[in-house]
Design a protein around this motif. Structure first.
Motif, short mmCIF file in Angstrom:
data_model
loop_
_atom_site.label_atom_id
_atom_site.label_comp_id
_atom_site.label_asym_id
_atom_site.label_seq_id
_atom_site.Cartn_x
_atom_site.Cartn_y
_atom_site.Cartn_z
N SER A 18 35.10 -40.59 42.02
CA SER A 18 34.32 -40.78 43.32
C SER A 18 35.24 -41.40 43.74
O SER A 18 34.89 -42.56 44.23
N GLY A 31 36.54 -49.67 40.23
CA GLY A 31 35.71 -49.32 40.49
C GLY A 31 36.21 -50.54 42.23
O GLY A 31 35.06 -51.03 43.04
N SER A 46 30.39 -52.05 41.86
CA SER A 46 31.38 -51.15 41.89
C SER A 46 31.32 -50.11 43.49
O SER A 46 29.95 -50.26 44.29
N ASP A 81 30.73 -47.90 46.28
CA ASP A 81 30.85 -46.86 46.44
C ASP A 81 31.01 -45.99 47.66
O ASP A 81 31.75 -44.70 47.96
N ASP A 93 27.77 -51.24 47.51
CA ASP A 93 27.67 -51.17 46.29
C ASP A 93 26.35 -50.51 45.59
O ASP A 93 24.99 -51.51 46.66
N ARG A 94 25.59 -49.27 45.64
CA ARG A 94 24.23 -48.28 45.98
C ARG A 94 23.80 -49.31 44.56
O ARG A 94 22.43 -49.62 44.62
#
Length: 823
Positions: free
Chosen positions: A714, A730, A753, A755, A770-771
């Motif tokens: 994603s 990422g 990571s 997002d 970064d969630r």
């Protein structure tokens, strides 16, 4: 000259002239060929012969890689468009060709090729029948020679005063009639460094058209490195005269000879030869005519000038020298004017670029200084806090050392005390809930040693050291407990503020709904509320009367509490945010993008587009999955679940469909905009496409990426002056001019990571979400870590952006948008 009669007007029109087209192109070596061209084109089809012939020249003064072969491209565009439709008139075809040239130059500018602006010179003309249509740009000129006069017919057609613009390259068109004996020629500006218009007129009248062409070609080839001339010679068609009837002329009777073998013919020839020789001898010799003589020894003939021819008058000599001086001065003055105009244009462009670069540099320095000041302030505060903690620790160490320096009591034997004494010692050794926890551990240990001895216990050095170590552990836990208490208090205050705002919003909503009801509806609502309240009271009474069934709770093993520190203490530049501002409550729809349009924040969700300033929303035509804002057009481009491209205008506040010609097999994974270009990420092929803006949508795509773009499942995608993509690991990757810039981003200690990604358009900083770690990270354009911002709500964010002034961070989830101050 033959003529023809117009059937509509009945007037006699002259027959078409014969035109002879020739070009003179000068370029010193093959390196100059891509920058100058002279041409004339006729139609390849019989149907296009009515349009006549297209002629002219193009020249680019700047000789670099971007400007190469622009002249050839313009010549081919002019030819293709002029002869594209033979049913058009010559004037209409000529104007269409000029417009097509302007559009082609505008497309070149869109691709970043602007070095030729202000340095393009050209002249373009079309001759159909006896009519000439023409236009010029830059310093190109067209001259007409007629009846021994020479004048410029293109004066005032080119706009040389305003700033250069590709769509205003050719602006004015002029036309006129050609006659027998006319000579038309288009000249590049370099020709005027050799000749003046008066020089050309005199040479043309003296040499004629053919000699003038040869004279001009020789002069340009020998004297100039780059030049171009296109010539047209007009002449009447040659008419064939019908042979007249030949009248019979009576033949002269030949003299009759009595005897063909007589010597009479030979005597007549001999007499004629003698008469010619006598005439030659009687004629005066050359030296006698000129007053000369012949040297008898060498045979040379010497001619002496007459007294009136010996010397020219003095006034003729000085007049010739004056004309030469005047011609040289005018030539140098003209060349200086041309050079000064070029220099002024170049200086103006370079100064504009220099001032722009200086302003950008000053802005970067100002932002860097502000960031440095904030960093120094933060470092100073951390140092002060460290000094305070070190001072407190030193005081505690000194207190413990003072306690340990006291004389140790003598070791006592094991004493068996009665039960009452043991109970009393146990009661005094267990601290109550109301005891002072701030009492240092060393004091409590000292008081413990002063109490009565317990059974089966030996008080010595080993016990004393263990108890001191336990007290030090308690002292180390105190800062962590105080920090946790502060975080809990700040979280409670932030939650209370948020609850208060939501309560105010609900109260205002209920109040507005109540005022909108009619009196009858209000009484109905009161009745329903009364019934519901009565039912609730009855249920509560019955619940209180019912006996409570108490079950024994199953025994569970004792669990030790786990203490987590948020944010992690070892993360650099970590900040726990608090005090957010609610911008928009919610619309229960997934947030797609937060964009800034004309300094106003716009939220686009799956089902609506909301102006966060006016709180006005517009429903989408279908469920959206991708969107990007284009500030230059005050619009948002969105892609629906059917892969249809929509344009939402901030002016009309309406949606309309747009065309997007995707390459075969391409898949839209993410979109972004910059200026008037739309960038599309195709995750399947690992390519980034760029679409130029066109009427009703976008034009044909070009592959912007020059190497394969590797992304995760994603991918996060952001576009500004460069492009940001989350790679297969990422982490953010910065692409410049189609290639990975390999920027070394300063990574936090906890794995990252990515997002979501965003640019701060004011400073060029890079923002990443970064969630998993509930944080937002900020880097500079060079990859330097500027800060990490933590909050519990960041684990559910769907999109983010930076406000127009760069002072707040906007985040959104399910349409609920909040603003966090990050400075």
């Amino acid at each position: 000259m033959r003529s023809r009669t117009d059937s509509r007007s009945g007037k006699t029109a002259p027959a078409p002239l014969e035109k002879n087209f020739r070009e003179i192109v000068v370029g010193s070596g093959r390196s100059q060929e891509p920058y100058i061209i002279a041409f004339h084109y006729a139609s390849d089809n019989v149907s296009g012969q009515s349009l006549g012939t297209l002629f002219g020249f193009f020249e680019v003064e700047i000789h670099d890689a971007d400007a190469a072969y622009i002249v050839n491209f313009l010549a081919s565009v002019a030819k293709k468009e002029y002869f594209a439709n033979p049913r058009r008139s010559a004037v209409e075809s000529f104007e269409t060709a000029l417009h097509k040239i302007n559009v082609a130059l505008a497309e070149i500018v869109k691709h970043g090729n602007v070095s030729w602006l202000g340095h393009l010179h050209g002249a373009l003309g079309a001759v159909s029948q006896n009519t000439l249509n023409f236009s010029v740009t830059g310093e190109g000129e067209i001259y007409l020679a007629r009846n021994e006069t020479l004048r410029s017919i293109s004066e005032g057609l080119a706009d040389t005063e305003s700033e250069p613009h590709p769509l205003k390259t050719f602006t004015e068109v002029s036309s006129g009639e050609l006659f027998d004996g006319d000579l038309v020629f288009a000249l590049s500006p370099a020709v005027w460094s050799l000749f003046s218009p008066e020089d050309l007129r005199r040479s043309l009248n003296r040499l004629g058209p053919a000699g003038f062409e040869q004279f001009l070609r020789t002069a340009l080839v020998n004297e100039l490195p780059v030049a171009a001339v296109a010539l047209i010679t007009c002449s009447a068609p040659v008419e064939l005269q019908r042979s007249k009837e030949v009248k019979a002329v009576p033949a002269k009777p030949s003299p009759a000879l009595d005897n063909v073998w007589s010597d009479a013919p030979f005597n007549a020839a001999r007499e004629a030869k003698q008469s010619v020789k006598a005439a030659i001898d009687a004629a005066p010799s050359v030296e006698e005519k000129r007053g000369g003589y012949t040297d008898q020894k060498t045979g040379h003939i010497y001619v002496q000038a007459s007294p009136d021819e010996a010397f020219e008058p003095a006034d003729n000599h000085w007049k010739e020298r004056w004309m030469l001086f005047q011609h040289g001065f005018e030539t140098r003055l003209r060349a200086w004017n041309i050079a000064s105009r070029k220099a002024s244009r170049r200086i103006g462009k370079e100064s504009a670029l220099a001032f722009g670069a200086a302003g950008a540099r000053l802005s970067l320095l100002r932002r860097a200084a502000a960031r440095k000041a904030r960093s120094l302030k933060r470092t100073f505060e951390e140092n002060q806090a460290a000094k305070r903690r070190a001072k407190e620790e030193a005081e505690r160490v000194r207190a413990v050392e003072a306690l340990l320096r006291q004389p140790e009591p003598e070791a006592k034997p094991i004493i068996t005390a009665p039960a009452e004494t043991i109970e009393r010692a146990a009661a005094t050794s267990i601290p109550s809930e109301e005891s002072d926890l701030a009492t240092p551990a060393s004091d409590r240990v000292r008081r413990f040693f002063q109490r009565e001895a317990q059974p089966e216990m030996t008080f010595g050095t080993e016990a004393k050291e263990r108890l001191n170590e336990f007290g030090k552990h308690l002292d180390r836990l105190r800062p962590a407990l105080s920090a946790s208490t502060q975080r809990i208090n700040s979280a409670v205050r932030g939650r209370a503020d948020q609850i208060r705002r939501v309560a105010l919003f609900l109260a205002s909503w209920v109040s507005g709904l109540w005022q909108a009801l009619s009196p009858k509806e209000k009484w109905s609502v009161i009745g329903v509320a009364s019934i519901v309240a009565a039912i609730g009271i009855i249920a509560i009474i019955r619940t209180e009367d019912a006996p409570l069934a108490i079950q024994d709770a199953p025994a569970t093993p004792e669990e030790k509490p786990v203490t987590t520190v948020f944010p992690p203490a070892d993360e650099p530049l970590a900040t726990l945010l608090s005090g957010n501002r609610i911008v928009f409550p919610t619309n229960n729809s997934r947030s797609v993008v937060l964009a800034t349009i004309n300094d106003a924040a716009i939220l686009c969700t799956e089902r609506a587009v909301v102006n966060l300033t006016t709180q006005k929303s517009v429903t989408t035509p279908e469920k959206l999955r991708l969107a990007a804002g284009m500030d230059d057009l005050d619009a948002i481009f969105a892609v629906g679940e059917s892969d249809t491209l929509y344009l939402w205008s901030a002016v009309t506040e309406k949606f309309e469909k747009n065309t997007l010609p995707l390459p075969t097999g391409a898949n839209i994974s993410a979109i972004g905009t910059y200026l008037t270009y739309l960038y599309v990420l195709d995750q399947k092929s690992g390519a980034i496409y760029r679409f130029p803006r066109a009427e009703g949508g976008f034009g044909t795509a070009t592959t912007w990426s020059k190497e394969s773009v590797k992304t995760d499942e994603s991918p996060a995608f952001a576009v500004y002056e460069n492009i940001l993509v989350s790679d297969d690991a990422g982490k953010p990757a910065l692409y410049t001019r189609g290639r990975n810039a390999n920027v070394a981003f300063s990574m936090p200690k906890t794995s990252l990571s990515t997002d979501a990604l965003a640019f701060d358009t004011r400073s060029g900083d890079i923002i990443a979400l970064d969630r998993q770690e509930k944080r937002i990270i900020r880097w500079s354009a060079t990859g330097t870590l500027l800060g990490q911002y933590y909050h519990e709500s960041f684990g559910d964010i769907e999109t983010l952006s930076v406000s127009a002034d760069g002072s707040e961070l906007l985040v959104s989830k399910q349409g609920a948008t909040t603003a966090w101050r990050i400075q």
